[in-house]
Design a protein around this motif. Structure first.
Motif, PDB file in Angstrom:
ATOM      1  N   UNK A  65       0.823  -1.212   0.000  1.00 45.65           N
ATOM      2  CA  UNK A  65       0.000   0.000   0.000  1.00 45.65           C
ATOM      3  C   UNK A  65       0.858   1.263   0.000  1.00 45.65           C
ATOM      4  N   UNK A  66       1.901   1.265   0.818  1.00 47.87           N
ATOM      5  CA  UNK A  66       2.787   2.432   0.868  1.00 47.87           C
ATOM      6  C   UNK A  66       3.450   2.651  -0.492  1.00 47.87           C
ATOM      7  N   UNK A  67       3.884   1.571  -1.136  1.00 47.57           N
ATOM      8  CA  UNK A  67       4.535   1.699  -2.436  1.00 47.57           C
ATOM      9  C   UNK A  67       3.558   2.208  -3.498  1.00 47.57           C
ATOM     10  N   UNK A  68       2.309   1.680  -3.468  1.00 48.62           N
ATOM     11  CA  UNK A  68       1.325   2.074  -4.491  1.00 48.62           C
ATOM     12  C   UNK A  68       0.784   3.482  -4.240  1.00 48.62           C
ATOM     13  N   UNK A  74       1.540   9.269  -6.433  1.00 46.94           N
ATOM     14  CA  UNK A  74       2.051  10.645  -6.551  1.00 46.94           C
ATOM     15  C   UNK A  74       3.003  10.830  -7.726  1.00 46.94           C
ATOM     16  N   UNK A  75       3.882   9.855  -7.949  1.00 47.80           N
ATOM     17  CA  UNK A  75       4.850   9.982  -9.042  1.00 47.80           C
ATOM     18  C   UNK A  75       4.147   9.999 -10.399  1.00 47.80           C
ATOM     19  N   UNK A  76       3.109   9.170 -10.564  1.00 45.02           N
ATOM     20  CA  UNK A  76       2.373   9.139 -11.815  1.00 45.02           C
ATOM     21  C   UNK A  76       1.710  10.496 -12.078  1.00 45.02           C
ATOM     22  N   UNK A  77       1.081  11.079 -11.061  1.00 39.09           N
ATOM     23  CA  UNK A  77       0.447  12.375 -11.232  1.00 39.09           C
ATOM     24  C   UNK A  77       1.443  13.481 -11.502  1.00 39.09           C
ATOM     25  N   UNK A 193       0.884  21.001  -9.802  1.00 39.92           N
ATOM     26  CA  UNK A 193       1.583  19.719  -9.677  1.00 39.92           C
ATOM     27  C   UNK A 193       1.151  18.989  -8.412  1.00 39.92           C
ATOM     28  N   UNK A 194       0.980  19.752  -7.318  1.00 45.35           N
ATOM     29  CA  UNK A 194       0.527  19.140  -6.067  1.00 45.35           C
ATOM     30  C   UNK A 194      -0.866  18.538  -6.228  1.00 45.35           C
ATOM     31  N   UNK A 195      -1.758  19.257  -6.915  1.00 43.29           N
ATOM     32  CA  UNK A 195      -3.120  18.746  -7.090  1.00 43.29           C
ATOM     33  C   UNK A 195      -3.138  17.497  -7.971  1.00 43.29           C
ATOM     34  N   UNK A 196      -2.316  17.475  -9.024  1.00 47.79           N
ATOM     35  CA  UNK A 196      -2.262  16.285  -9.872  1.00 47.79           C
ATOM     36  C   UNK A 196      -1.662  15.103  -9.112  1.00 47.79           C
ATOM     37  N   UNK A 197      -0.732  15.381  -8.223  1.00 41.37           N
ATOM     38  CA  UNK A 197      -0.167  14.321  -7.380  1.00 41.37           C
ATOM     39  C   UNK A 197      -1.240  13.730  -6.478  1.00 41.37           C
ATOM     40  N   UNK A 201      -3.144   9.963  -6.718  1.00 44.78           N
ATOM     41  CA  UNK A 201      -3.155   9.082  -5.545  1.00 44.78           C
ATOM     42  C   UNK A 201      -4.572   8.630  -5.219  1.00 44.78           C
ATOM     43  N   UNK A 202      -5.531   9.551  -5.315  1.00 44.01           N
ATOM     44  CA  UNK A 202      -6.925   9.183  -5.061  1.00 44.01           C
ATOM     45  C   UNK A 202      -7.430   8.192  -6.106  1.00 44.01           C
ATOM     46  N   UNK A 203      -6.996   8.343  -7.356  1.00 46.61           N
ATOM     47  CA  UNK A 203      -7.395   7.389  -8.399  1.00 46.61           C
ATOM     48  C   UNK A 203      -6.869   5.996  -8.083  1.00 46.61           C
ATOM     49  N   UNK A 204      -5.597   5.911  -7.705  1.00 48.96           N
ATOM     50  CA  UNK A 204      -4.999   4.614  -7.359  1.00 48.96           C
ATOM     51  C   UNK A 204      -5.725   4.003  -6.158  1.00 48.96           C
ATOM     52  N   UNK A 205      -6.037   4.836  -5.161  1.00 49.98           N
ATOM     53  CA  UNK A 205      -6.757   4.345  -3.982  1.00 49.98           C
ATOM     54  C   UNK A 205      -8.121   3.790  -4.374  1.00 49.98           C
ATOM     55  N   UNK A 206      -8.834   4.493  -5.256  1.00 52.00           N
ATOM     56  CA  UNK A 206     -10.140   3.999  -5.701  1.00 52.00           C
ATOM     57  C   UNK A 206     -10.008   2.667  -6.435  1.00 52.00           C
ATOM     58  N   UNK A 207      -8.986   2.532  -7.267  1.00 58.78           N
ATOM     59  CA  UNK A 207      -8.782   1.280  -7.989  1.00 58.78           C
ATOM     60  C   UNK A 207      -8.504   0.116  -7.059  1.00 58.78           C
ATOM     61  N   UNK A 208      -7.705   0.350  -6.025  1.00 58.01           N
ATOM     62  CA  UNK A 208      -7.382  -0.725  -5.075  1.00 58.01           C
ATOM     63  C   UNK A 208      -8.611  -1.117  -4.256  1.00 58.01           C
ATOM     64  N   UNK A 209      -9.418  -0.136  -3.877  1.00 60.57           N
ATOM     65  CA  UNK A 209     -10.570  -0.422  -3.028  1.00 60.57           C
ATOM     66  C   UNK A 209     -11.712  -1.079  -3.797  1.00 60.57           C
ATOM     67  N   UNK A 210     -11.938  -0.654  -5.062  1.00 63.42           N
ATOM     68  CA  UNK A 210     -13.114  -1.124  -5.780  1.00 63.42           C
ATOM     69  C   UNK A 210     -12.937  -2.529  -6.350  1.00 63.42           C
TER      70      UNK A 210
END
Length: 755
Positions: A65-68, A74-77, A193-197, A201-210
């Motif tokens: 989870x920490x890595x993702x 953040x790095x992807x955004x 840049x901060x907002x895209x980061x 992160x929220x997109x990745x979190x949604x993918x992991x949860x759903x």
């Protein structure tokens, strides 16, 4: 009561995931003005990466989870913003859409590269499926509680950040007035840049949860489309309000589960309706919500299209038919069918040239209109049975007419939409058609007549036969489709050069000014939507006939997005751009990837290299699409401009024609492989303008420009090289003293230079 509570909990969980994903969309849109169509693909890629870390490599859940969430998200955004999004602030709406669509398609290709789509991958819920608590007699699993809690925290946190913190208020100001923000001591780029980061992160979190909630199976296309459902939730808040976005997400989640719980089980379409509900809600919300006022063009776009005369269009149309027939002589039967499919896609792309290139209206689901014509023709336009079955002219006319009518009906409520909202409305229609209509494989009874819309999930369209014209012959089919494309292309160019075409161009440039001049925007939009839908329906019908048998995947929204992207890359304002985009979308990159696969099979010792190049070819369309911001007029425009300057270098042109003709003759007699003929022809077409500049610079560039581009010879300066400011700057650069002179010294030098 127990059933109600159970489905309410499930709905709240699903709505919570929608809320998390939609919050990321709202966050990035508020700070960059770019609606990220790749948001679902980011969620998909994050879920696959988490699976790899947690299940593929066996890392503990907290570490994965920490890595993702702490590294990949953040790095992807950050990379997306710094490398791509930062330079798109003042680009046209269609460019922003196409670039983010390209990222979506690229991420899908990357996922297929690293995680083979046929391999089964599953993800379990956090703490296991059996870890649960009971509330009012209903079992709630820990994973579901986590989803709800995280969604509430995200909504409250973002609301507080946007309204109570200095950084949040500054983020909201990034889009409105970045220059004023700089004067107040903030860096707009850093805030964006901060907002895209955070959004990534929220997109990745949604993918992991759903993923565990949706059954636990990882499938790239399905997961991407699942998170796209969050688009509707984001539109509830008009991409601005976090509370309304959260409420919209919960409404969608609860509605979907209540449909399953309380709709009669006898209704066979209930499951399809549940899947389609977010897209229905998106379309309704877009229609109901108040729109922006009609305005003139705020940003002058950089697209520059040269519309040829009708006479030139006819000449090129005849040339196209001749060229296709000459190429057909080199082909085997299977290749002829493949080229026919490509030409059918080119006809569909013509609908985009008319709608977007000429009128400036957006349609993200052109292939979906082809599905409508195909279904109508299948049910009402096939004569005979078995091997004698054929499509009749009545089926084609009826299919195209119904498609035009549906296009008009879709356009009527969407007439007040523009830009991004119109794009989302057409995308909602395309996804709805795929999930509701094309999935309807069960038999229904109406007025005593049994039928099914998309029989068995696969329908066969026999070739068209009209009198002596029989498209069952591969060559006749190919040439007929080519002639129809050429005729439609000439008709579109004639339309563009007419008064109606000029009115469409005026509406595209400035709707407000067009309305002030007395034009009826409603009539213009309705007419162009109807005509565009008819062209797309005709192309889709020919595509289905060339394929022989089509499934719902043949008309998926991803196919439409790929066609739109490649047509824009080629030049959506050109008929030739539609030709190139359709051919590349329908067959081009698929043929390239199959070629690399065949090379890998034939040369096992180099299979790794050929497989790698095949994956690169799969990703390359997305990479090309991402670069459209630097060349919004398209690659065809560049080629056309190159050949305009090459008109004065007739020996170079003659040499290029000779190279193509010689290679064609060699291929015709079998002395040259077709692959090499195609490679030589493509290289000659694209490199000929460059060769002209190198071999005959004065004829191609003109004397002044060729002199300026000629390498500087310092020894000849002042003798036969004129001594001017450009020469002086070049000498300074060569000596490494550029910028050393003071402004007063430079002014003195300029006075001396100019006498």
């Amino acid at each position: 009561m127990n059933t109600f509570l159970t489905f309410t909990i499930v709905g709240l969980v699903l709505g919570s995931v929608y809320a998390i994903a939609a919050s990321g969309l709202v966050l990035t849109y508020n700070t960059s003005g770019i609606f990220n169509f790749a948001h679902g693909a980011q969620a998909m890629l994050g879920a696959f990466a988490y699976w790899q870390l947690r299940y593929g490599w066996g890392l503990p859940t907290p570490v994965a989870l920490v890595a993702a969430l702490g590294v990949l998200g953040p790095l992807m955004g950050l990379l997306l913003y710094v490398v791509i999004m930062r330079g798109m602030r003042d680009t046209a709406e269609v460019t922003k859409i196409v670039v983010t669509v390209s990222i979506l398609l690229g991420m899908l290709a990357v996922s297929h590269w690293f995680w083979h789509p046929e391999a089964a991958r599953t993800m379990a819920m956090f703490f296991g499926d059996r870890s649960r608590i009971e509330l009012f007699g209903v079992a709630i699993r820990y994973h579901e509680l986590i989803c709800i809690a995280v969604a509430v925290l995200v909504a409250v946190g973002l609301r507080i950040m946007f309204t109570r913190t200095r950084a949040g208020v500054a983020m909201r100001a990034v889009v409105d007035d970045p220059d004023l923000l700089r004067l107040n001591g903030h860096d707009p780029d850093r805030l964006a840049a901060l907002s895209w980061t955070m959004g990534s992160t929220l997109a990745v979190l949604a993918g992991i949860l759903v993923t565990p909630i949706n059954g636990g199976t990882l499938e790239a296309n399905m997961l991407t489309l699942l998170v796209i459902d969050a688009f509707a939730a984001a539109m509830f808040g008009r991409l601005r309000s976090i509370p309304r976005t959260f409420a919209g997400a919960l409404f969608l989640g609860l509605s979907a589960t209540y449909v399953l719980a309380y709709f009669p089980t006898a209704w066979t379409w209930t499951s399809n309706l549940r899947v389609s509900l977010p897209m229905i809600a998106l379309f309704v919300v877009l229609i109901v919500l108040p729109q922006d006022r009609l305005r003139g063009a705020v940003t002058r776009t950089r697209e520059r299209y040269h519309v040829p005369t009708v006479r030139k269009a006819v000449i090129w149309a005849v040339a196209l038919v001749v060229i296709v027939y000459a190429i057909r002589l080199l082909m085997v039967t299977s290749a002829i069918t493949t080229l026919t499919i490509g030409m059918s896609f080119a006809i569909i792309a013509l609908s985009l040239t008319l709608l977007t290139g000429y009128a400036g209206e957006l349609n993200l689901a052109p292939v979906s209109f082809g599905a409508i014509a195909t279904i109508v023709a299948y049910h009402f336009g096939i004569s005979g049975t078995g091997l004698a079955a054929h499509l009749n002219l009545w089926g084609v006319v009826l299919g195209v007419a119904v498609t035009a009518l549906v296009g008009g009906l879709i356009a009527l409520p969407a007439l007040r939409l523009r830009g991004l909202y119109l794009a989302l409305a057409t995308m909602a229609f395309g996804v709805f058609l795929s999930t509701m209509i094309l999935r309807d494989t069960t038999r229904h009874e109406l007025f005593g007549v049994e039928f099914s819309l998309f029989t068995d999930g696969n329908i066969a369209i026999p070739p068209l036969r009209v009198g002596p014209l029989d498209l069952g012959n591969d060559t006749v089919f190919l040439m007929s489709v080519t002639v129809i494309f050429a005729a439609l292309g000439v008709a579109l160019i004639a339309l563009r050069n007419s008064g109606y075409g000029r009115r469409l161009a005026a509406m595209k440039d400035s709707p407000a000014a067009s309305a002030m001049l007395g034009q009826s925007l409603v009539r213009l939009k309705l007419g162009v939507f109807t005509l565009s839908s008819a062209i797309a329906g005709l192309g889709g019908l020919f595509m289905a006939g060339a394929m022989g048998s089509v499934s719902s995947e043949s008309f998926s929204i991803m196919v439409s997005l790929s066609l739109l992207m490649l047509t824009v890359v080629a030049g959506i304002g050109y008929v030739s751009g539609a030709l190139f985009g359709g051919l590349m979308s329908g067959i081009g990159f698929a043929v390239i990837m199959v070629s690399f696969s065949n090379l890998a099979s034939e040369q096992p010792e180099l299979s790794g290299l050929w497989t790698f190049l095949g994956h690169v070819a799969a990703v390359s369309p997305a990479l090309i699409g991402i670069g459209v911001a630097a060349n919004p007029s398209g690659s065809v425009h560049q080629v056309v401009e190159g050949y305009r300057t090459l008109a004065n270098a007739k020996p170079v042109l003659a040499g290029g024609v000779a190279v193509v003709l010689v290679s064609y003759v060699l291929a015709l007699i079998g002395a040259l492989d077709n692959w090499w003929f195609a490679s030589i022809t493509i290289a000659t077409v694209f490199l000929l303008p460059v060769a002209g500049q190198l071999l005959m610079p004065e004829a191609v560039l003109g004397a002044e420009e060729s002199q300026r581009r000629r390498p500087l010879n310092p020894e000849r300066v002042g003798i036969d090289e004129p001594y001017g400011p450009e020469v002086r700057e070049e000498i300074d650069r060569e000596l490494g003293i550029a910028g050393c002179l003071s402004p007063s010294d430079r002014r003195e030098q300029e006075l001396i230079t100019h006498g």
